[in-house]
Design an enzyme around this catalytic site. Structure first.
Site, PDB file in Angstrom:
ATOM      1  NE  ARG A 273      -4.510  -1.365  -0.059  1.00 19.09           N
ATOM      2  CZ  ARG A 273      -4.298  -2.251  -0.915  1.00 19.09           C
ATOM      3  NH1 ARG A 273      -3.358  -2.354  -1.619  1.00 19.09           N
ATOM      4  NH2 ARG A 273      -5.495  -3.083  -1.201  1.00 19.09           N
ATOM      5  CD  GLU A 302      -3.321   3.219  -5.418  1.00 18.05           C
ATOM      6  OE1 GLU A 302      -4.046   2.532  -5.813  1.00 18.05           O
ATOM      7  OE2 GLU A 302      -2.081   2.752  -5.133  1.00 18.05           O
ATOM      8  CG  HIS A 321      -3.530  -1.039  -6.842  1.00 19.43           C
ATOM      9  ND1 HIS A 321      -3.616  -0.312  -5.772  1.00 19.43           N
ATOM     10  CD2 HIS A 321      -3.458  -2.235  -6.670  1.00 19.43           C
ATOM     11  CE1 HIS A 321      -3.949  -1.232  -4.832  1.00 19.43           C
ATOM     12  NE2 HIS A 321      -3.850  -2.484  -5.527  1.00 19.43           N
TER      13      HIS A 321
HETATM   14  N1  LIG Z   1      -0.677  -4.349  -5.328  1.00 20.86           N
HETATM   15  C1  LIG Z   1      -1.833  -5.136  -5.182  1.00 20.86           C
HETATM   16  O1  LIG Z   1      -2.587  -5.333  -6.171  1.00 20.86           O
HETATM   17  C2  LIG Z   1      -2.079  -6.062  -4.148  1.00 20.86           C
HETATM   18  C3  LIG Z   1      -1.538  -5.525  -2.900  1.00 20.86           C
HETATM   19  N2  LIG Z   1      -1.681  -6.451  -1.753  1.00 20.86           N
HETATM   20  C4  LIG Z   1      -1.279  -5.748  -0.557  1.00 20.86           C
HETATM   21  O2  LIG Z   1      -0.081  -6.636  -0.022  1.00 20.86           O
HETATM   22  C5  LIG Z   1      -0.105  -6.453   1.484  1.00 20.86           C
HETATM   23  C6  LIG Z   1       0.352  -7.995   1.952  1.00 20.86           C
HETATM   24  O3  LIG Z   1      -0.885  -8.761   1.647  1.00 20.86           O
HETATM   25  P1  LIG Z   1      -0.953 -10.069   2.015  1.00 20.86           P
HETATM   26  O4  LIG Z   1       0.329 -11.018   2.034  1.00 20.86           O
HETATM   27  O5  LIG Z   1      -2.073 -10.756   1.526  1.00 20.86           O
HETATM   28  O6  LIG Z   1      -1.462  -9.941   3.857  1.00 20.86           O
HETATM   29  P2  LIG Z   1      -1.043 -10.766   4.917  1.00 20.86           P
HETATM   30  O7  LIG Z   1      -1.940 -10.397   5.945  1.00 20.86           O
HETATM   31  O8  LIG Z   1      -1.183 -12.250   4.622  1.00 20.86           O
HETATM   32  O9  LIG Z   1       0.656 -10.355   5.066  1.00 20.86           O
HETATM   33  C7  LIG Z   1       0.780  -9.052   5.826  1.00 20.86           C
HETATM   34  C8  LIG Z   1       1.967  -9.406   6.734  1.00 20.86           C
HETATM   35  O10 LIG Z   1       2.362  -8.296   7.369  1.00 20.86           O
HETATM   36  C9  LIG Z   1       2.504  -8.532   8.638  1.00 20.86           C
HETATM   37  N3  LIG Z   1       2.922  -7.496   9.491  1.00 20.86           N
HETATM   38  C10 LIG Z   1       1.838  -6.499  10.131  1.00 20.86           C
HETATM   39  N4  LIG Z   1       2.326  -5.582  10.589  1.00 20.86           N
HETATM   40  C11 LIG Z   1       3.560  -5.589  10.354  1.00 20.86           C
HETATM   41  C12 LIG Z   1       4.700  -4.350  10.737  1.00 20.86           C
HETATM   42  N5  LIG Z   1       4.408  -3.476  11.477  1.00 20.86           N
HETATM   43  N6  LIG Z   1       5.875  -4.843  10.159  1.00 20.86           N
HETATM   44  C13 LIG Z   1       5.991  -5.905   9.608  1.00 20.86           C
HETATM   45  N7  LIG Z   1       5.142  -6.792   9.188  1.00 20.86           N
HETATM   46  C14 LIG Z   1       4.004  -6.541   9.579  1.00 20.86           C
HETATM   47  C15 LIG Z   1       1.621  -9.334   9.197  1.00 20.86           C
HETATM   48  O11 LIG Z   1       2.006 -10.105  10.280  1.00 20.86           O
HETATM   49  C16 LIG Z   1       1.497 -10.092   8.108  1.00 20.86           C
HETATM   50  O12 LIG Z   1       2.232 -11.421   8.079  1.00 20.86           O
HETATM   51  C17 LIG Z   1      -1.281  -5.902   1.654  1.00 20.86           C
HETATM   52  O13 LIG Z   1      -1.059  -4.591   1.983  1.00 20.86           O
HETATM   53  C18 LIG Z   1      -2.258  -6.074   0.512  1.00 20.86           C
HETATM   54  O14 LIG Z   1      -3.348  -5.048   0.711  1.00 20.86           O
HETATM   55  C19 LIG Z   1      -2.092  -7.646  -1.907  1.00 20.86           C
HETATM   56  C20 LIG Z   1      -2.616  -7.949  -3.087  1.00 20.86           C
HETATM   57  C21 LIG Z   1      -2.548  -7.338  -4.173  1.00 20.86           C
HETATM   58  O1  LIG Z   2      -5.983  -7.226  -2.841  1.00 19.86           O
HETATM   59  C1  LIG Z   2      -5.476  -6.196  -2.853  1.00 19.86           C
HETATM   60  O2  LIG Z   2      -4.847  -5.705  -1.924  1.00 19.86           O
HETATM   61  C2  LIG Z   2      -5.162  -5.302  -4.054  1.00 19.86           C
HETATM   62  O3  LIG Z   2      -4.845  -4.133  -3.975  1.00 19.86           O
HETATM   63  C3  LIG Z   2      -6.063  -5.765  -5.077  1.00 19.86           C
HETATM   64  O4  LIG Z   2      -6.878  -4.585  -5.584  1.00 19.86           O
HETATM   65  P1  LIG Z   2      -7.841  -4.577  -6.810  1.00 19.86           P
HETATM   66  O5  LIG Z   2      -8.653  -5.958  -6.943  1.00 19.86           O
HETATM   67  O6  LIG Z   2      -6.812  -5.011  -8.239  1.00 19.86           O
HETATM   68  O7  LIG Z   2      -8.547  -3.267  -6.859  1.00 19.86           O
END
Ligand SMILES: NC(=O)C1=CN([C@@H]2O[C@H](COP(=O)(O)OP(=O)(O)OC[C@H]3O[C@@H](n4cnc5c(N)ncnc54)[C@H](O)[C@@H]3O)[C@@H](O)[C@H]2O)C=CC1
Ligand SMILES: O=C(O)C(=O)COP(=O)(O)O
Length: 585
Positions: A273, A302, A321
């Site tokens: 994010r 965004e 994104h």
């Molecule tokens: N760019 C995109 O389209 C996408 C972005 N994302 C984003 O990626 C990020 C990760 O997603 P997931 O792996 O599915 O989530 P997740 O919840 O599986 O993993 C997040 C990890 O961050 C850790 N965490 C929490 N606070 C923390 C801190 N202060 N310092 C270090 N680690 C910390 C948690 O313990 C957890 O293991 C999210 O922000 C999600 O929104 C996810 C999918 C697509």
């Molecule tokens: O799953 C997330 O955290 C994402 O950022 C994906 O968002 P989107 O479905 O591509 O709008």
């Protein structure tokens, strides 16, 4: 940003609740809060976001009412959703796919639908008691692959080389890159995406570290990754890949101070994010060479402004994104979110709720009569409040053989809050918003467990609800400590009131009840019974709780209908009757 502007417009129009303002990214779904507010208080609404941080909102009316059914629900899908998901939805609902709605159109439609599916980012709706569920797994690999794609593209300057070559320039030496093999990658946030990035980076011959205060060490070791402190990660990393959620703790966690601790020339990838980076500080760090390059898929705002200096920086590569944007991920996410919505519309609890504690179905079934007891105790207790003392503290005691781990009281607490607050406000309360609403109203809820030596299969022997230091319109409801005190039990699956103040009673909690305190003497039951008979009020039961023979007694008279005020006055004027209250259960 369009979404923000729309949100602002809503607020200006007086439609939007601040606390329910939704985190909006690509789309104007901030307006979701508007129709929620204008919905009938107890009508179910479910909003689902087909991504991992977005949300789906489920009218939590379904939660505390096991078995509740929703007839022919309508699901509004307002951003493109994969066909697999739509097919699933069409089996159980009318599906309205309206992708390019104006904010006004969206708001008009949402008030008529039972579920809304969006793609990105809501995180509020809690205030309105709407359960938010998401599709948290189906795009994990896509996001991890995008992280790796950015890592490699950045290291080898591929976007810059591509665009300059297309512009007719053959710049071989300018775009000499850096190798990945042997370099240290620090994965910041070792969750679903982070761990997949780590796995892939190891395959590229990188040394991978991770920082995640909450990740299990075993899981990291299984992938050959060491978990290190935040500062160690910064000090050792040649590449930092960010995969933590945006929370209060991670907001702008990469800031000017952080950049003082990194290796000079570090490279940063962000597919998490935008808000985890202080973008101003990053720009400065890029300008002074502390950060050599950055690859960004996500931004604080965004879409970003067109003249955003960070995006235009020559050492920065960007994508709009796209982390979740693969054909496979979108189809997977569509099915995942559709399954969550279908389950929710059928009254099931979602395993992917983001704003409510999840109570497994079997636990819910076991607790169902206690849920009803909890609400009724709350509802009765609040009706006993009188005078101007106000209600500031409620104390809930659970008499149970079960330990804290074995008895999840969150649902019970929510239902007591529902019982306490709904009769005195227009709020609609359920598992999702109960604590929030209580806090908002300054109502402090204390919980206490009292061990009980009984049958372990019974989750709860008795439950007590006290409203602390309140005045009561029925002083017999006050215990020695001056608290309105009610105790209830479940017998044969039916909730009973077992104590009022210091009086033991035995009242089945259905219909309504007249409570009277009187001197225990012969003939009283007959007299009260005759009055009710004369007034055509049907009695469902009558029980007497006394402090001793011919001393004080609390008489509970169950009645099917609310008696006329005159009837209560007639009973109240009997010489032995000291006080009287009518309570709706
Ligand atoms: N760019 C995109 O389209 C996408 C972005 N994302 C984003 O990626 C990020 C990760 O997603 P997931 O792996 O599915 O989530 P997740 O919840 O599986 O993993 C997040 C990890 O961050 C850790 N965490 C929490 N606070 C923390 C801190 N202060 N310092 C270090 N680690 C910390 C948690 O313990 C957890 O293991 C999210 O922000 C999600 O929104 C996810 C999918 C697509
Ligand atoms: O799953 C997330 O955290 C994402 O950022 C994906 O968002 P989107 O479905 O591509 O709008």
């Amino acid at each position: 940003m369009a979404a923000c502007t729309d949100h602002l417009r809503l607020q200006q129009a007086g439609h939007c609740e601040t606390a329910s303002s939704l985190y909006a990214r690509k789309s104007p779904f901030v307006g979701v809060s508007l129709p929620l507010r204008h919905r009938e208080a107890n009508k179910a609404l479910w909003v689902a976001a087909a991504n991992s941080r977005g949300s789906s909102v489920v009218a939590a009316a379904a939660l505390p009412t096991p078995g509740r059914s929703v007839a022919l629900p309508t699901v509004l899908v307002s951003e493109k959703l994969g066909e697999g998901g739509l097919q699933l939805l069409r089996k159980v609902a009318n599906v309205d796919c309206s992708y390019n709605l104006s904010l006004e159109e969206l708001c008009a439609k949402i008030s008529l639908c039972d579920a809304l599916i969006v793609r990105s980012g809501t995180k509020a709706a809690t205030e309105f008691g709407c359960l938010v569920v998401n599709a948290p797994t189906a795009n994990t690999i896509a996001a991890a692959e995008h992280g790796i794609a950015l890592l490699v593209a950045m290291a080898r300057n591929i976007p810059q080389a591509d665009s300059t070559l297309k512009a007719g320039k053959w710049l071989r030496s300018k775009y000499t890159g850096v190798s990945l093999v042997g370099k240290t990658l620090a994965v910041m946030g070792f969750g679903k995406v982070g761990s997949e990035v780590a796995r892939r980076a190891k395959g590229l011959g990188m040394t991978v570290l991770a920082h995640d205060p909450y990740a299990p060490v075993d899981r990291a070791h299984a992938i050959g990754v060491d978990l290190v402190s935040f500062d160690d990660a910064l000090a050792q990393a040649d590449f930092l890949s960010l995969h933590m959620p945006l929370t209060q703790a991670t907001s702008k966690v990469f800031n000017a101070e952080t950049f003082k601790k990194v290796k000079k020339g570090v490279r940063i990838i962000n597919v998490a994010r935008g808000g985890v980076i202080d973008e101003e500080a990053l720009l400065q760090a890029l300008d002074n060479g502390i950060v050599a390059q950055a690859a960004l898929d996500v931004f604080t705002e965004e879409p970003p402004e067109q003249d955003n200096k960070l995006i235009l920086h020559e050492n920065v590569i960007v994508t709009p994104h796209l982390g979740a944007s693969t054909a496979e991920a979108q189809e997977g996410v569509a099915v995942e979110i559709a399954e969550a919505v279908v389950g929710a519309l059928q009254g099931e609890l979602s395993g992917t709720a983001v704003n409510a504690p999840m109570v497994p179905r079997e636990v819910l079934a076991e607790l169902a009569p206690y849920v009803s007891l909890a609400e009724k105790l709350g509802r009765l207790a609040i009706q006993l409040v009188g005078g101007g003392s106000g209600v500031k503290n409620a104390k809930l005691s659970y008499l149970s053989t079960r330990s804290k781990d074995e008895l999840d009281t969150r649902l019970l607490r929510a239902m007591v809050i529902k019982g306490l607050i709904e009769p005195i406000s227009s709020a609609y309360i359920n598992l999702v918003n109960a604590d929030h609403v209580a806090k908002q109203r300054g109502l402090k809820i204390l919980e206490e467990r009292r061990p009980f030596d009984g049958a372990p299969e019974v989750p709860l022997e008795a439950m007590e609800v006290k409203i602390a230091h309140a005045e009561s319109k029925f002083s017999s409801a006050l215990s020695d400590t001056g608290d309105i005190t009610l105790e209830g039990k479940v017998k044969g699956g039916i909730p009973y009131l077992s104590r009022v103040g210091n009086f033991d009673v035995d009242i089945s909690l259905e219909g309504s009840v007249i409570l009277s305190r009187q001197v225990d003497q012969p003939g009283m039951i007959g007299k009260v019974g005759s009055i009710l008979g004369e007034e055509n009020v049907n009695i469902s039961y009558m029980t007497v709780g006394r402090t001793g023979p011919r001393k004080k007694a609390v008489v509970a008279i169950g009645v099917d209908d609310e008696p006329h005020q005159r009837v209560l006055q007639r009973i109240g004027s009997l010489p032995a009757v000291e006080e009287l209250v009518f309570l709706k259960i």
